[in-house]
Design an enzyme around this catalytic site. Structure first.
Site, short mmCIF file in Angstrom:
data_model
loop_
_atom_site.label_atom_id
_atom_site.label_comp_id
_atom_site.label_asym_id
_atom_site.label_seq_id
_atom_site.Cartn_x
_atom_site.Cartn_y
_atom_site.Cartn_z
CG ASN A 36 -2.28 0.62 0.90
OD1 ASN A 36 -2.34 1.62 0.21
ND2 ASN A 36 -3.35 0.04 1.42
CG HIS A 66 22.73 2.99 10.71
ND1 HIS A 66 23.43 3.32 9.58
CD2 HIS A 66 21.42 2.98 10.36
CE1 HIS A 66 22.58 3.53 8.59
NE2 HIS A 66 21.35 3.32 9.04
N GLY A 93 -1.22 -1.04 8.79
CA GLY A 93 -0.63 0.25 8.52
C GLY A 93 0.43 0.64 9.54
CB ALA A 111 -2.39 -0.82 12.56
NE ARG A 134 -6.91 -13.49 18.32
CZ ARG A 134 -7.46 -13.86 17.16
NH1 ARG A 134 -7.43 -15.10 16.76
NH2 ARG A 134 -8.05 -12.96 16.39
#
Length: 148
Positions: A36, A66, A93, A111, A134
């Site tokens: 997306n 790094h 997201g 998300a 779970r």
């Protein structure tokens, strides 16, 4: 256009712009996968995404490591580790995946999670740091009403 950007791009896969990557030559995207909008892939090492995976908006897959030592960091020294996303995995997201992590097939990452360790197959995992809460079960299936 995606086929020109990434190393391997599967059939019916889709990257919704904008999309950012370091090199592209280290990214493999499986068939029917959707990345997306606003994905950021720091592919200083391989990023392998399986078939039928869903990568939510504003998610980042970060392969670069790094040094903690400021002098080495100031010299531009870094290393990188591979990231693997299994077939059918779904990242919600704003998910962040750090270097060297593998996410198992069919697993769902909530998300906003920060995935710092490997996630096994067929689980729901959430949080910062991301942790398994779970297994995915039959109760998770949606039985759509189909018109005859």
């Amino acid at each position: 256009m995606a086929k020109a950007i990434v190393k391997e791009f599967g059939e019916n896969a889709n990257i919704i712009p904008p999309f950012t990557c370091d090199y592209g030559c280290n990214v493999k995207v499986g068939d029917n996968t959707v990345i997306n909008h606003s994905g950021v892939f720091l592919d200083t090492n391989e990023i392998n995404i399986g078939k039928h995976a869903l990568i939510g908006p504003k998610s980042g897959l970060y392969g670069a490591i790094h040094p903690f030592d400021v002098e080495a960091r100031n010299e531009g020294i870094e290393k990188a580790k591979t990231i693997n996303i299994g077939d059918g995995a779904w990242l919600g997201g704003k998910v962040i995946v750090v270097p060297g992590v593998s996410i198992g097939k069919h697993s769902v990452i909530g998300a906003g999670s920060v995935v710092t360790k490997d996630i096994p197959d067929d689980v729901v995992a959430v949080g910062n740091p991301c942790r398994v809460i779970r297994k995915i079960t039959e109760d998770d299936k949606i039985n759509p009403i189909r018109k005859k």
